[in-house]
Structures are given as C-alpha cells and as structure tokens.
Enzyme design. Structure first.
Site, PDB file in Angstrom:
ATOM      1  N   GLU A 168       3.996  -0.078 -10.821  1.00 15.38           N
ATOM      2  CA  GLU A 168       5.432  -0.599 -10.605  1.00 15.38           C
ATOM      3  C   GLU A 168       5.974   0.750 -10.556  1.00 15.38           C
ATOM      4  OE1 GLU A 168       6.749  -2.853  -8.141  1.00 15.38           O
ATOM      5  OE2 GLU A 168       4.199  -4.271  -8.744  1.00 15.38           O
ATOM      6  N   SER A 210      -1.130  10.615  -4.463  1.00 11.58           N
ATOM      7  CA  SER A 210      -0.357  10.586  -5.181  1.00 11.58           C
ATOM      8  C   SER A 210       0.005   9.436  -5.646  1.00 11.58           C
ATOM      9  CB  SER A 210       0.336  10.755  -4.355  1.00 11.58           C
ATOM     10  OG  SER A 210       0.283  10.167  -2.631  1.00 11.58           O
ATOM     11  N   GLY A 211       0.793   9.307  -7.050  1.00  8.17           N
ATOM     12  CA  GLY A 211       0.826   7.809  -7.312  1.00  8.17           C
ATOM     13  C   GLY A 211       2.539   8.204  -7.523  1.00  8.17           C
ATOM     14  N   SER A 212       2.717   8.385  -8.644  1.00  9.95           N
ATOM     15  CA  SER A 212       3.726   8.319  -9.971  1.00  9.95           C
ATOM     16  C   SER A 212       4.981   9.588  -8.067  1.00  9.95           C
ATOM     17  CB  SER A 212       4.455   9.526 -10.428  1.00  9.95           C
ATOM     18  OG  SER A 212       3.644   8.457 -11.762  1.00  9.95           O
ATOM     19  N   PHE A 256      -5.892   2.204  -5.013  1.00  5.43           N
ATOM     20  CA  PHE A 256      -5.444   1.363  -6.177  1.00  5.43           C
ATOM     21  C   PHE A 256      -4.976   0.334  -6.003  1.00  5.43           C
ATOM     22  CE2 PHE A 256      -5.231   4.880  -9.041  1.00  5.43           C
ATOM     23  CZ  PHE A 256      -6.034   5.078 -10.210  1.00  5.43           C
ATOM     24  N   CYS A 283       0.192  -1.130  -0.269  1.00  2.00           N
ATOM     25  CA  CYS A 283       0.232  -0.072  -0.200  1.00  2.00           C
ATOM     26  C   CYS A 283       1.203   1.387  -0.102  1.00  2.00           C
ATOM     27  CB  CYS A 283      -1.214  -0.200   0.939  1.00  2.00           C
ATOM     28  SG  CYS A 283      -2.372  -1.323   1.588  1.00  2.00           S
TER      29      CYS A 283
END
Ligand SMILES: Cc1cc2nc3c(=O)[nH]c(=O)nc-3n(C[C@H](O)[C@H](O)[C@H](O)COP(=O)(O)OP(=O)(O)OC[C@H]3O[C@@H](n4cnc5c(N)ncnc54)[C@H](O)[C@@H]3O)c2cc1C
Length: 380
Positions: free
Chosen positions: A362, A129-131, A155, A123
C-alpha cells in the site's frame, strides 16, 4: 472534540470482533499451513455487509465511514491479519467500481461483489514497477470489441484465487495519464497466473503473478474514463493505508493481550515474570505506543471522512507510524514469551511474520515519508 466511539461504532467493532473470534481465529493457523482461505468464508463475511464497507447503502453497500471501516479491520485482524488484510483489498476494489464503473458494469457485477460471491484483486504492481507504479507497462490495445491485454502483474494478492481482477493497464502515453482501469473476470481466455509465491507471512493469502496473453476484455469492462485509471488507483490507497494500519493495530493488540496473560503464568526466579519491574515497564511502553497509534489512526480516518486538505498526508503518516508500532509491539511480545514466543503454537511468531509486509505494501513506508515531506515542503 469527542474521542469516544458512538454506540453504533462500538456495535460494529463488537460484531466484527465476534465474527473473527468465532469464524477466523480458530482456523487461522490451519489456513496458513494450507496456503489458502476457504472460499466459503467470504459469503458469510458478505452477509455482515463487509463486501462493500464504504459503498453507499443506496448502492447496496454498508455505507460506513472510513473511521467505521478501521474498526472492522482492527477487530477482524485480532483474529488474523492476513484474512483481514485480504478483505481490505477487496473493499478497495469494490469502492473503485462503485465510484467509477458504468451503470451497466455495476449492474452486472456489484451484487456479487457486495455479497462476496465475487472476490476481487487489485492489480497495479508489475515486475519492473512497484513504488514507481505509473511506470507500468501492461498494455491494453483498443479493438472493435474492447481491449486486448498483454503484460504481467506481480505480487497480486489473490492471484489465481480471486473471481475478478481490477487492473491498471496502459492504454495511452507513458506516465500516469496513459493508464486506464479494466475489470477482468477469472476464466477470461488469455488470463493466467504464475506459481504461488513463497512468502514470509500472509501465508493464507495466495500471492501470484497475473499474466495477460492476448487477453480480450469487452469495452464494457473499462472502469470509468480512459486515461483516468491511475487517479482511481491512487484514490483507493488513502483508505487502503488506514485499513492496513488497522490490521497492524488489531494484531498487535492481540499479541499484547496474550503477553499480559502469559506473563502472569510464566515463572522465573521464584515469581511470575510480570513481577519484574523492567518487564512491567515494557508492558507500559507497549500500551502507550498502541494507544497513541490508535488515536493517530482514527484521527487520520476522521480527516479522510471529512475530506480535509491534509487527509492524504495524515493517512500516510498514520500508515507509517501504526505499521511500525505494530511490528515493534509484536516483536517485543515475542521476546517476552522467551523461547515459547518463537514456537508456532503460541501464535506470536505468525503475527511478527504477518505484520512485516504492512511496512512494504500500500506504498512502502519510505514512500509514506515521501508523501509527508512533499506536503511539508509545499506548505512551508
Ligand atoms: C505479500 C505482498 C502482497 C502484495 N499485494 C499486492 C497486490 O495485491 N496488488 C498490487 O498491485 N501490489 C501488491 N504488492 C506489491 C507492493 O505494493 C509492492 O511490493 C510495493 O509497492 C513496493 O514495490 P517494489 O516491491 O517494486 O519495491 P521498489 O519500488 O523497487 O522499492 C525498493 C526499495 O526502494 C525504496 N524506494 C523506492 N522508491 C523510493 C523513493 N522515491 N524514495 C525513497 N525510497 C524509495 C522502497 O521503499 C523500497 O525500500 C504486494 C507485495 C507483497 C510483498
């Protein structure tokens, strides 16, 4: 320089491939329709040693190298990339625990993690916030007993399905140095899940938000040292990227194998379509691209195993190259099946959908190029 797999590596690939063909491939479409992978699959996978692929043998794991692990994921994803990729996430978490968790936490959780009676989720991502993962906001306030968590993860593969969650949370200042890792067991009061996300692919894996609402975890569930959580999270990713790339490779190989077979059977204009030279060239191109992807991926894995200074750059390059090659190949395979490629019964359209997300997670393939360019600029 030796490009051949050892006998042991061939045996690992064959074992994973046979397991996938017997226990995953026949059910992959059913699990996709049901939106879940039966929980009783995992202990069977655990019996093969795949619950802790690169956890050392002394600690109860399989003690494989990263290169060996790419073989497992390539072989399993020949059966179903969605199931194989889910196992990759569990292994990323298992290795983080093996490397950094306290002896007490390891003694408590690792036996079930390794046998896959405990399935783990990773998690990191949040709605905002992703990248830019270090901008995460989920807070963990220190209390006398441990930590109280508040916030939302987005996600999360296995959200609401897994038995425990390895969570990156903010215990300190803004930025990467204020992030810690905590282990949150399913059933902890204050832990809840959003609705299942409706997705393009990876449909057999449940994906959901993971929510913390005054969720209290004991101090012993801190993984490693406070403030080092972002470092741990990133350390898992080089290997995770190789695994995801392997999943693209295996699935694309399956699509190519099916296409080779189909083109010998399908007739048009009085001959089988494998007699058209334009189509033969496309087969040849796909073979060349997949073999190049395989060699590049294994080289990156070798670099990670040998801790070369450019390993991170090679893992990023391989992830971008192999996931894009895999998607291109499965799309071409769909085209060569004509209208039948578009039908679920032929099994190709699922692979097109499943592989698409490998370019996004990833670390997106844009972020892979950020990493590569950063290394190039730093070393000119
Ligand atoms: C099916 C699925 C399963 C997932 N499972 C997990 C999971 O188990 N655990 C978990 O933590 N996360 C998971 N994720 C989240 C995934 O890791 C993120 O979606 C991914 O990191 C991208 O983040 P984002 O979606 O916020 O996109 P953003 O970061 O908002 O990016 C949007 C676009 O901008 C580009 N971009 C962003 N920054 C830059 C930059 N500096 N330079 C160039 N381009 C840039 C991106 O490449 C992308 O094209 C999953 C995602 C999906 C779709």
């Amino acid at each position: 320089m030796d490009f051949a797999l050892t006998e042991e590596q061939t045996a690992i690939f064959d074992m994973a491939h046979a397991f996938g063909q017997d226990n995953i491939a026949p059910f992959a479409r059913q699990w996709e329709a049901e939106g879940t992978i039966p929980k009783d699959l995992w202990p069977q996978v655990g019996e093969l040693g795949f619950g802790g692929l690169y956890v050392s043998e002394e600690a109860g794991g399989a003690g494989l190298t990263r290169l060996d692990a790419t073989l497992v994921f390539e072989a399993l994803s020949m059966a179903c990339p969605s199931v194989a990729a889910f196992l990759s996430i569990h292994n990323m978490c298992a290795k983080m625990l093996d490397n950094f968790a306290s002896d007490e936490l390891k003694a408590r959780v690792m036996p079930d993690v390794l046998s896959l009676n405990t399935v783990l989720s990773y998690c990191l991502t949040e709605p905002g916030s992703g990248s830019d993962a270090a901008a995460l906001k989920t807070r963990a306030e220190k209390t006398n007993e441990g930590y109280t968590l508040n916030g939302t993860k987005a996600f999360i593969s296995g959200g609401g399905y897994s038995d425990a969650y390895v969570c990156m949370v903010r215990t300190g200042e803004d930025g990467p140095k204020g992030i810690s890792t905590v282990y949150v067991e399913d059933g902890t009061p204050g832990l809840s899940f959003g609705a299942l996300e409706q997705k393009m692919g990876w449909k057999s894996q449940p994906t959901a938000q993971v929510q913390f609402d005054d969720c209290k975890v004991p101090a012993g569930n801190l993984v490693g040292v406070e403030g080092d959580g972002f470092k741990y999270a990133m350390m898992g990713l080089d290997g995770g990227r190789l695994n995801i790339a392997s999943c693209s490779l295996g699935a694309a190989q399956t699509a190519l194998n099916m296409t080779l077979q189909y083109m010998g059977e399908r007739k048009a204009f009085g001959k089988s379509i494998d007699q058209f030279q334009a189509l033969q060239f496309r087969l040849a191109d796909m073979e060349i691209e997949l073999q190049a992807a395989r060699t590049f991926l294994r080289q990156a894995a070798w670099k990670l195993d040998n801790k070369t200074p450019d390993a991170t750059k090679f893992c990023a390059m391989a992830k971008k190259f192999v996931t894009e090659t895999g998607s291109k190949v499965v799309d071409q395979c769909l085209q060569l099946h004509g209208g039948y490629g578009y039908l679920a019964d032929y099994g190709i359209e699922k692979l097109v959908r499943d592989l698409r997300v490998h370019q996004i997670l990833e670390g997106t393939n844009e972020i892979m190029r950020v990493i590569v360019a950063r290394h190039m600029l730093a070393n000119r």
